[in-house]
Enzyme design. Structure first.
Site, PDB file in Angstrom:
ATOM      1  N   ARG A 108     -18.430  -3.290  25.615  1.00 44.04           N
ATOM      2  CA  ARG A 108     -17.158  -3.230  26.348  1.00 44.04           C
ATOM      3  C   ARG A 108     -17.048  -4.562  27.086  1.00 44.04           C
ATOM      4  O   ARG A 108     -17.779  -4.805  28.060  1.00 44.04           O
ATOM      5  CB  ARG A 108     -17.193  -2.047  27.322  1.00 44.04           C
ATOM      6  CG  ARG A 108     -15.927  -1.834  28.151  1.00 44.04           C
ATOM      7  CD  ARG A 108     -16.122  -0.599  29.020  1.00 44.04           C
ATOM      8  NE  ARG A 108     -15.011  -0.342  29.913  1.00 44.04           N
ATOM      9  CZ  ARG A 108     -13.947   0.397  29.623  1.00 44.04           C
ATOM     10  NH1 ARG A 108     -13.841   0.943  28.434  1.00 44.04           N
ATOM     11  NH2 ARG A 108     -12.993   0.600  30.515  1.00 44.04           N
ATOM     12  N   HIS A 135      -8.893  -1.577  21.242  1.00 44.81           N
ATOM     13  CA  HIS A 135      -9.713  -0.468  21.733  1.00 44.81           C
ATOM     14  C   HIS A 135      -9.749   0.596  20.637  1.00 44.81           C
ATOM     15  O   HIS A 135      -9.159   1.676  20.767  1.00 44.81           O
ATOM     16  CB  HIS A 135      -9.099   0.088  23.019  1.00 44.81           C
ATOM     17  CG  HIS A 135     -10.047   0.897  23.846  1.00 44.81           C
ATOM     18  ND1 HIS A 135     -11.275   1.325  23.389  1.00 44.81           N
ATOM     19  CD2 HIS A 135      -9.932   1.387  25.124  1.00 44.81           C
ATOM     20  CE1 HIS A 135     -11.882   2.023  24.333  1.00 44.81           C
ATOM     21  NE2 HIS A 135     -11.086   2.067  25.404  1.00 44.81           N
ATOM     22  N   GLN A 138     -10.742   4.354  21.396  1.00 40.59           N
ATOM     23  CA  GLN A 138      -9.691   5.087  22.097  1.00 40.59           C
ATOM     24  C   GLN A 138      -8.644   5.593  21.115  1.00 40.59           C
ATOM     25  O   GLN A 138      -8.184   6.742  21.205  1.00 40.59           O
ATOM     26  CB  GLN A 138      -9.026   4.198  23.146  1.00 40.59           C
ATOM     27  CG  GLN A 138      -7.856   4.847  23.878  1.00 40.59           C
ATOM     28  CD  GLN A 138      -8.286   6.036  24.702  1.00 40.59           C
ATOM     29  OE1 GLN A 138      -9.138   5.921  25.574  1.00 40.59           O
ATOM     30  NE2 GLN A 138      -7.693   7.195  24.439  1.00 40.59           N
ATOM     31  N   ASP A 226       0.174   3.302  29.521  1.00 41.35           N
ATOM     32  CA  ASP A 226      -1.097   2.839  30.079  1.00 41.35           C
ATOM     33  C   ASP A 226      -0.783   2.126  31.394  1.00 41.35           C
ATOM     34  O   ASP A 226       0.388   1.877  31.720  1.00 41.35           O
ATOM     35  CB  ASP A 226      -1.802   1.905  29.084  1.00 41.35           C
ATOM     36  CG  ASP A 226      -3.272   1.667  29.418  1.00 41.35           C
ATOM     37  OD1 ASP A 226      -3.767   2.234  30.419  1.00 41.35           O
ATOM     38  OD2 ASP A 226      -3.926   0.895  28.691  1.00 41.35           O
ATOM     39  N   CYS A 266      -4.338   6.808  28.206  1.00 39.02           N
ATOM     40  CA  CYS A 266      -5.775   6.665  27.948  1.00 39.02           C
ATOM     41  C   CYS A 266      -6.608   6.728  29.220  1.00 39.02           C
ATOM     42  O   CYS A 266      -7.833   6.844  29.138  1.00 39.02           O
ATOM     43  CB  CYS A 266      -6.052   5.373  27.182  1.00 39.02           C
ATOM     44  SG  CYS A 266      -5.635   3.872  28.096  1.00 39.02           S
ATOM     45  N   ARG A 294     -12.353  11.729  23.333  1.00 38.09           N
ATOM     46  CA  ARG A 294     -13.194  10.531  23.292  1.00 38.09           C
ATOM     47  C   ARG A 294     -14.635  10.899  22.924  1.00 38.09           C
ATOM     48  O   ARG A 294     -15.320  10.155  22.223  1.00 38.09           O
ATOM     49  CB  ARG A 294     -13.173   9.804  24.646  1.00 38.09           C
ATOM     50  CG  ARG A 294     -11.882   9.080  24.988  1.00 38.09           C
ATOM     51  CD  ARG A 294     -11.612   7.899  24.049  1.00 38.09           C
ATOM     52  NE  ARG A 294     -12.721   6.978  23.973  1.00 38.09           N
ATOM     53  CZ  ARG A 294     -12.932   5.971  24.827  1.00 38.09           C
ATOM     54  NH1 ARG A 294     -12.100   5.769  25.832  1.00 38.09           N
ATOM     55  NH2 ARG A 294     -13.955   5.156  24.662  1.00 38.09           N
TER      56      ARG A 294
END
Length: 307
Positions: A108, A135, A138, A226, A266, A294
Site C-alpha cells: 500500500r 486500487h 477494492q 469517495d 470505499c 474486502r
C-alpha cells in the site's frame, strides 16, 4: 503509467482477464458462504505474506491479516518505519530479500512506480493494495457487492460522483472489462486521468465524463463516491472541499437514480461532505456489505496468487 496483463502480479485490475475476475468473484462468494469451515485453513497453510504499508489503513490491513489467518497463512505487517528502506536500502534489494522469506508481497504505497519496481525485482507475486494510480482489490470487493445485489454486472449503469482518484480509475477500467456503463461526474480539473480513459476505451469501454452530477446519476443502478481529499492531497484540502460542494451524494441527488439503485463508498467517509448520514445509513446503502466483502475477495485474490 503502465498497464497490461501481468500474470504473476496484481498491480492493475486489468492484470486480470474478465474471466479471471469472474472466477475470483465466484470463489469469493464460495469462501464467504462457508466462512468458519476448518478445511479452509489448509488453503494457504505454511504461506507467509509481507504487507508493506506506507499509508495507514483500516479495511485493507484488517482484511488482509484476517484473510491470511482464515486460510491458514501468516501476515507480516511492515510499516514505513519497519524496513531498511528509510535508511537507504533500495527497493530492488528489498524485493529480492523478501522473496527469499515470503510467498507474496502486498503493498500500500503512495507512488504506483514503487509497486512496478517491486514487481520487476521480486521473485514472488506483488499485489497492489492501493497506490495513487489504482486500487484493484477494492474494486474486486465492489464488483462482488454489485453482483450480490443485482445478480449480474453486464448492462448495469455506474455513476461515479466526485474525485477522479485511484478508486475511480479502477472502477472505470473494471466497468469496461465487465460490460458496465459508467458516467463520471467531477468538477473541472478533478476528473479521471486521460490515460486511464484511453486504456478503458481499448478494453471496450466508453466512459462518459461530465461535470453535472445529476446527469451522471440519472437512471444509475450504482452510485459510488469517495472522499474529496485523498491521502497525499491534504495540502489542497480547502480548495478541494470548495470545488466539490455540489458533488455530495445526498437524498436529492439519489432521487435521480433508478428505483433499485445502491450506494457505495470505499471508506473512510467524511460524513456531511461527500455523503450524508441519511444516504450512508439509508436503505439503498450497500457500504457495509462492500466493506465486508474486502475480506472475502481478499481471500480469493490471495489464493489465486499465493497457491
Amino acid at each position: 503509467m503502465t498497464f497490461g496483463s501481468d500474470q504473476m502480479n496484481l498491480l492493475s485490475i486489468s492484470d486480470l482477464s474478465p474471466q479471471e475476475i469472474g472466477a475470483i468473484l465466484d470463489r469469493a462468494d464460495d469462501l464467504k458462504a462457508r466462512r468458519g469451515d476448518p478445511s479452509a485453513r489448509s488453503i494457504l497453510a505454511g504461506k507467509s505474506l509481507a504487507a508493506i504499508f506506507e499509508k495507514p489503513s483500516t479495511r485493507t490491513r484488517v482484511s488482509l491479516e484476517v484473510a491470511m489467518t482464515d486460510l491458514g497463512g501468516h501476515t507480516l505487517y511492515l510499516g514505513k518505519n519497519d524496513l531498511q528502506l528509510g535508511r537507504g536500502e533500495t527497493l530492488p534489494d528489498t524485493a529480492r530479500v523478501l522473496s527469499r522469506f515470503v510467498h507474496g508481497i502486498a503493498a500500500r504505497v503512495y507512488d504506483h512506480k514503487t509497486l512496478e519496481e517491486l514487481g520487476r525485482h521480486a521473485a514472488v507475486p506483488v499485489i497492489n493494495v492501493l497506490s495513487d494510480q489504482e486500487h484493484p482489490c477494492q474494486i474486486l470487493a465492489d464488483l462482488m457487492t454489485v453482483r450480490e445485489r443485482f445478480g449480474r454486472l453486464s448492462g448495469l449503469k455506474v455513476a461515479w460522483i466526485g474525485d477522479g482518484n485511484n478508486v475511480c480509475n479502477s472502477t472505470i477500467i473494471a466497468a469496461a472489462m465487465m460490460g458496465m456503463e459508467i458516467v463520471v461526474a467531477s468538477p473541472p480539473g478533478y476528473g479521471p486521468n486521460r490515460k486511464i480513459l484511453d486504456h478503458a476505451d481499448r478494453l471496450g469501454g466508453g466512459t462518459v465524463v461530465v461535470t453535472d452530477p445529476v446527469k451522471a446519476v440519472s437512471g444509475a443502478d450504482v452510485v459510488s463516491t469517495d472522499t474529496w481529499v485523498s491521502m497525499g492531497d491534504e495540502d489542497d484540502a480547502v480548495r478541494r472541499v470548495e470545488a466539490f460542494r455540489r458533488y455530495q451524494v445526498n437524498a436529492d441527488l439519489l432521487s435521480h437514480a433508478s428505483d433499485g439503485a445502491i450506494v457505495m463508498h470505499c471508506l473512510p467517509a467524511h460524513r456531511g461532505q461527500e455523503i450524508t448520514d441519511e444516504v450512508m445509513d439509508g436503505p439503498k446503502s450497500a457500504i457495509l456489505d462492500q466493506s465486508e466483502n474486502r475480506l472475502h475477495s481478499a481471500k480469493a485474490v490471495l489464493e489465486r496468487f499465493l497457491v
